[in-house]
Design a protein around this motif. Structure first.
Motif, short mmCIF file in Angstrom:
data_model
loop_
_atom_site.label_atom_id
_atom_site.label_comp_id
_atom_site.label_asym_id
_atom_site.label_seq_id
_atom_site.Cartn_x
_atom_site.Cartn_y
_atom_site.Cartn_z
N PHE A 374 0.83 -1.21 0.00
CA PHE A 374 0.00 0.00 0.00
C PHE A 374 0.86 1.26 0.00
N PHE A 375 1.92 1.26 0.80
CA PHE A 375 2.79 2.44 0.82
C PHE A 375 3.49 2.62 -0.54
N GLY A 378 0.64 3.89 -2.76
CA GLY A 378 -0.04 5.09 -2.32
C GLY A 378 0.81 6.34 -2.27
N ILE A 379 1.99 6.27 -1.67
CA ILE A 379 2.80 7.47 -1.47
C ILE A 379 3.18 8.14 -2.79
N TYR A 381 1.60 7.79 -5.65
CA TYR A 381 0.49 7.48 -6.56
C TYR A 381 0.36 8.53 -7.67
N SER A 459 -11.79 8.05 -1.95
CA SER A 459 -10.59 7.97 -2.78
C SER A 459 -10.58 8.92 -3.98
N LYS A 474 -3.94 8.86 -2.95
CA LYS A 474 -2.69 8.85 -2.20
C LYS A 474 -2.95 8.75 -0.70
N VAL A 475 -3.80 9.59 -0.19
CA VAL A 475 -4.11 9.56 1.25
C VAL A 475 -4.85 8.29 1.62
N THR A 478 -2.41 5.31 1.61
CA THR A 478 -1.48 5.44 2.73
C THR A 478 -2.17 5.11 4.05
N GLY A 481 -2.37 1.45 4.44
CA GLY A 481 -1.09 0.93 4.90
C GLY A 481 -0.94 1.08 6.41
N VAL A 482 -1.39 2.22 6.94
CA VAL A 482 -1.34 2.45 8.39
C VAL A 482 -2.26 1.46 9.11
#
Length: 520
Positions: A374-375, A378-379, A381, A459, A474-475, A478, A481-482
């Motif tokens: 995911f990171f 996502g980061i 993206y 999203s 992106k958020v 991320t 992932g958290v």
């Protein structure tokens, strides 16, 4: 309680024919569950073409309706997990097992017979029948896991339960395959003249796809009704040790002379009730761990449709270039590829390693690698994955995106998506086992609603396709992932390892002195 011969015999029994038969009988329910839950994303594509588009414009089902069709089945599933889980502990596993399956069969057929052919009537009736379908699916979760755990020996119990759950992967593959076959047949028969053409037969195609989901469940109904009650339930909850021995002799290669007690004494039942103060003292941590981990993994697992939207953009032709059958076929093909390349292998790895490595390590590993995927997506993206390059690197990007997406699915199934199904069936006393599994699973389906509805709506970085402006991909990615990192820590600090542990250890409460339970 561990001293009862019939229960000791179950723990030490060699793997034999009935174990594999039980895997198929229980697994067909999970097969149907996955078929029914994952088919709806394909059906929604077809419904948009049939009921929303016209000869001038191709549209899709409104986001509100699409989200409702997904959420209503998940809400029904959460309800069914709690209700049937409770019934499984109070009326017997076998007694309600067949009813849950019958509910799935009837509601799958009814979904295909959704009332009328007008948009409002079809969508309302489809939503109603999918809620009923969810009740049956929800009932199948705690009963299948509990029954398999109570029939299994302690050495290979994890593999047996994981094998039951792995049937979900084949259910996902079957839903995609059936969709491709049905769409190919109907397209060849109706021959749409243009992408804007919606043949009348298309209204039959999506109904047929849904109704076919009832076939595997119906085929195993008889065998479910022929299953005996589990010996652990009969001996520990119904307090009938002799009947438990007789039932086990019917299905396992065990002589009754080796397992019958000379003076069968029913085990002592502890006084505290479900969700009482004493229950939380002895099992509160376990219930929290199972529920929290299932909630967290389902947020992530069901939100992975976020990836799919990007995959569709990369690999599918625009809607204006394909007819409704081609669009559904192409989406189903991607779903089938993902199932074959990542989903099913993930389940197989779990089956093989679950009793070798242990539940906790696999669950933590799965959460960790899902977080990395995911990171990694996502980061960067918007700065990498969605930027068109002039030097021709887009093809490499799309391959990289697919690899990371596949890894996320692989480690979900070779990780917490499987272990959260197994652990609740191993951590609680027999009289609470099905209920606690149902409660844990219900929290999971709340997470599924958050992931498949909440994160999908959030999203969108701008207003598009009927969705309002949200926090963006992106958020969202991320944050997912958290969520995985949180799941890893919850697993480490709260989840007990159940590998190689007898289920009867759950029956001995910490406040009992050794002499109180040694003679049972």
């Amino acid at each position: 309680m561990a001293g009862l011969k019939v229960l000791s015999a179950l723990d030490s029994a060699k793997t034999q024919y009935y174990h594999f038969k039980a895997i198929i009988i229980a697994g067909m329910g999970l097969f149907s569950d996955a078929y029914d839950l994952f088919t709806i994303t394909l059906i929604i594509k077809m419904l948009g073409r049939i009921y929303y588009s016209d000869s001038q414009e191709i549209r899709q089902v409104s986001p509100v309706v699409a989200s409702a069709l997904v959420a209503v089945a998940l809400l029904g599933t959460a309800t069914g997990q709690i209700v049937f889980g409770w019934l499984g502990d109070h009326k017997g596993r076998r007694r309600v097992y067949g009813f849950a399956l019958l509910l799935m069969v009837v509601s799958s057929l009814a979904s295909g017979f959704s009332i009328s052919t007008t948009r409002t009537a079809v969508l309302l009736s489809l939503g109603f029948f999918r809620f009923i379908l969810g009740l049956g699916i929800g009932g199948d979760y705690p009963l299948s896991s509990t029954i398999m755990s109570e029939f299994a020996n302690k050495r290979t119990r994890g593999s047996f339960i994981a094998a039951v759950f792995s049937m979900q992967g084949f259910g996902i593959l079957a839903s995609a395959t059936v969709t491709m076959v049905v769409c190919s047949i109907f397209r060849r028969a109706s021959k749409p003249s243009s992408p804007f053409d919606t043949p009348r037969e298309a209204d039959v195609a999506w109904r047929l796809i849904l109704m076919i989901g009832s076939v595997p469940a119906a085929m195993t109904y008889y065998w479910r009704m022929m299953m005996p009650e589990t010996a652990r339930y009969t001996a520990l909850v119904e307090q009938n040790v002799l009947q438990a021995a007789k039932d086990m002799e019917k299905v396992l290669d065990i002589s009754i002379t080796d397992i019958v007690e000379e003076n069968p004494v029913p085990p002592t039942m502890h006084a505290y009730s479900l969700l009482s103060k004493d229950f939380f003292r002895y099992h509160g941590r376990d219930l929290f761990a199972c529920s929290a981990n299932w909630l967290l993994v389902d947020i992530v697992f069901y939100s992975q449709v976020l990836f799919q939207s990007e995959i569709y953009k990369i690999h599918l032709k625009p809607k204006e270039e394909v007819d409704l059958y081609q669009e559904a076929f192409n989406v189903a093909k991607i779903q089938a590829i993902i199932a074959v390349c990542s989903t099913i292998p993930g389940y197989f790895f779990s089956v093989y390693f679950i009793d070798r490595v242990g539940r906790v390590k696999i669950q933590m590993m799965g959460f960790f690698f899902m977080a990395l995927a995911f990171f990694a997506i996502g980061i960067p993206y918007y700065s990498y994955w969605t930027v068109d390059d002039d030097d021709g690197d887009n093809n490499d990007k799309s391959k990289g995106f697919m690899v990371l997406y596949g890894l996320a699915f692989f480690f979900a199934n070779f990780g917490p998506n499987t272990t959260t199904f197994i652990v609740p069936a191993e951590l609680f006393p027999a009289r609470f086992r099905s209920t606690c599994h149902g409660i844990s699973g219900a929290f999971g389906k709340v997470g599924a609603i958050i992931g498949s509805v909440g994160f999908v709506w959030a999203s969108h970085k701008k207003k598009e396709e009927g969705y309002p402006k949200g926090i963006g991909m992106k958020v969202s990615l991320t944050m997912l992932g958290v969520v995985c990192i949180v799941g890893m820590f919850v697993t480490y600090f709260f989840t007990k390892e159940t590998n190689g542990r007898s289920l009867e250890e759950n029956e001995i409460e910490p406040h009992l002195e050794p002499e109180e339970h040694n003679g049972l």
